[in-house]
Design a protein around this motif. Structure first.
Motif, PDB file in Angstrom:
ATOM      1  N   ASN A   1     160.357 104.099 -32.605  1.00 24.74           N
ATOM      2  CA  ASN A   1     161.542 105.306 -32.672  1.00 24.74           C
ATOM      3  C   ASN A   1     161.203 106.488 -33.065  1.00 24.74           C
ATOM      4  OD1 ASN A   1     163.180 103.072 -31.518  1.00 24.74           O
ATOM      5  ND2 ASN A   1     163.588 102.298 -33.489  1.00 24.74           N
TER       6      ASN A   1
ATOM      7  N   HIS B   1     160.981 102.509 -24.124  1.00 27.42           N
ATOM      8  CA  HIS B   1     161.919 101.406 -23.711  1.00 27.42           C
ATOM      9  C   HIS B   1     161.447 100.352 -23.200  1.00 27.42           C
ATOM     10  CE1 HIS B   1     165.504 103.998 -24.628  1.00 27.42           C
ATOM     11  NE2 HIS B   1     165.399 104.853 -23.875  1.00 27.42           N
TER      12      HIS B   1
ATOM     13  N   ARG C   1     161.214  98.547 -26.496  1.00 25.36           N
ATOM     14  CA  ARG C   1     162.540  98.331 -26.887  1.00 25.36           C
ATOM     15  C   ARG C   1     163.032  96.876 -26.453  1.00 25.36           C
ATOM     16  NH1 ARG C   1     162.542 103.819 -26.979  1.00 25.36           N
ATOM     17  NH2 ARG C   1     162.616 104.676 -28.873  1.00 25.36           N
TER      18      ARG C   1
ATOM     19  N   HIS D   1     159.672  99.561 -35.934  1.00 28.18           N
ATOM     20  CA  HIS D   1     160.664 100.187 -35.614  1.00 28.18           C
ATOM     21  C   HIS D   1     160.501 101.688 -35.796  1.00 28.18           C
ATOM     22  CE1 HIS D   1     162.865  96.826 -33.901  1.00 28.18           C
ATOM     23  NE2 HIS D   1     163.337  96.602 -34.999  1.00 28.18           N
TER      24      HIS D   1
ATOM     25  N   THR E   1     162.166  93.985 -28.314  1.00 29.06           N
ATOM     26  CA  THR E   1     162.685  93.770 -29.740  1.00 29.06           C
ATOM     27  C   THR E   1     163.327  92.473 -29.994  1.00 29.06           C
ATOM     28  OG1 THR E   1     163.136  96.348 -29.835  1.00 29.06           O
ATOM     29  CG2 THR E   1     164.176  94.757 -31.547  1.00 29.06           C
TER      30      THR E   1
END
Length: 280
Positions: free
Chosen positions: A113, A234, A237, A109, A240
């Protein structure tokens, strides 16, 4: 009070297994120390440090792009039998497993991120958490003869530190399943051909190529660069839930007999013989 008063104070001197070199134009070169001769605690510290460096990089207002590479002819390896006897004594350590999950989440992450671009210069053998960094980087430059090894299944544990999230997006599900389920390592040249890395170049050109890309991005429009990366990520993500499930299954694997067999085989210099009875 200004925004600068709210920024965290970064202690770059705390890193012992990573060499940090601030280059012109806001480029940070991160070099991973070789594991040769490292005691097990140092290898553990390297794992911890790589999971924290991305937050510090993101919070440093003077830095724009990071390049990460290894020293010598290795990117990230785990060698020898340091720590294996200790793991055999308590392979299913709850505390160690919780820490594995925490740092695995922080590493993946942290890269995904971090809105600032990260370039990996894969100068040699890459495995474990280092392979996660190498392939989750926004641009990956590999030596044609570098070896990329996801050896989780060879250790009797589920592949859980990055591969479920990123491999199917990069090289497609068929190739991802082949290399992960059959534990088939691959060279930088093959990785480029199937789309797992951005580029493969001769070993002597890896770092210069990566730095050239980093300096080009560092000279670009920073807000547009970071917003583009954030939007692209994204896609990651959305994966995830799959990544976190795989990390949980990897953690569960530490409580089974296959890991013990793999560790014993490594000490005895033989191939493991997995024969776990399945309850389902």
């Amino acid at each position: 009070m200004s925004i600068d008063d709210l920024r965290p104070r970064i202690d770059w001197g705390k890193y012992q297994t990573l060499t940090l070199d601030r280059r012109d134009g806001g480029v940070l070169l991160v070099t991973i120390a070789e594991p040769d001769g490292f005691p097990a605690p140092t290898l553990t510290r390297r794992h911890t440090e790589i999971s924290h460096v991305w937050r510090d990089f993101a919070d440093d207002p003077e830095l724009r792009v990071a390049v990460i590479t290894g020293r010598g002819d290795k990117f990230w390896t785990v060698e020898g039998t340091d720590g294996i006897e200790e793991m055999l004594e308590n392979p299913g350590s709850y505390a160690n497993t919780v820490n594995l999950i925490r740092e695995g989440l922080a590493n993946v992450h942290g890269i995904v991120n971090c809105d600032k671009p990260i370039v990996s210069a894969i100068n040699g053998e890459a495995m474990g958490s280092g392979l996660a960094v190498a392939l989750l980087a926004d641009v990956s430059v590999a030596a044609t003869d570098a070896r990329l090894i996801d050896g989780h299944l060879l250790q009797g544990i589920a592949a859980g530190d990055h591969s479920v999230m990123i491999w199917p997006l990069l090289c497609g599900m068929a190739k991802a399943k082949y290399h992960l389920l059959a534990s088939e390592d691959l060279t930088g040249e093959v990785a480029e051909r199937i789309g797992l890395v951005s580029a493969a170049v001769p070993a002597g050109d890896v770092l210069d190529t990566a730095l050239g890309i980093a300096h080009r991005m560092a000279a670009g429009p920073q807000h547009a660069l970071r917003w583009t990366k954030r939007s692209l990520n994204h896609w990651l993500r959305t994966a995830t839930p799959a990544f976190e499930a795989s990390l949980g299954f990897e953690a569960l694997s530490f409580f089974g007999p296959d890991l013990v067999e793999a560790l014993k085989a490594q000490i005895e210099n033989r191939s493991p013989e997995f024969a776990t009875p399945l309850p389902w």
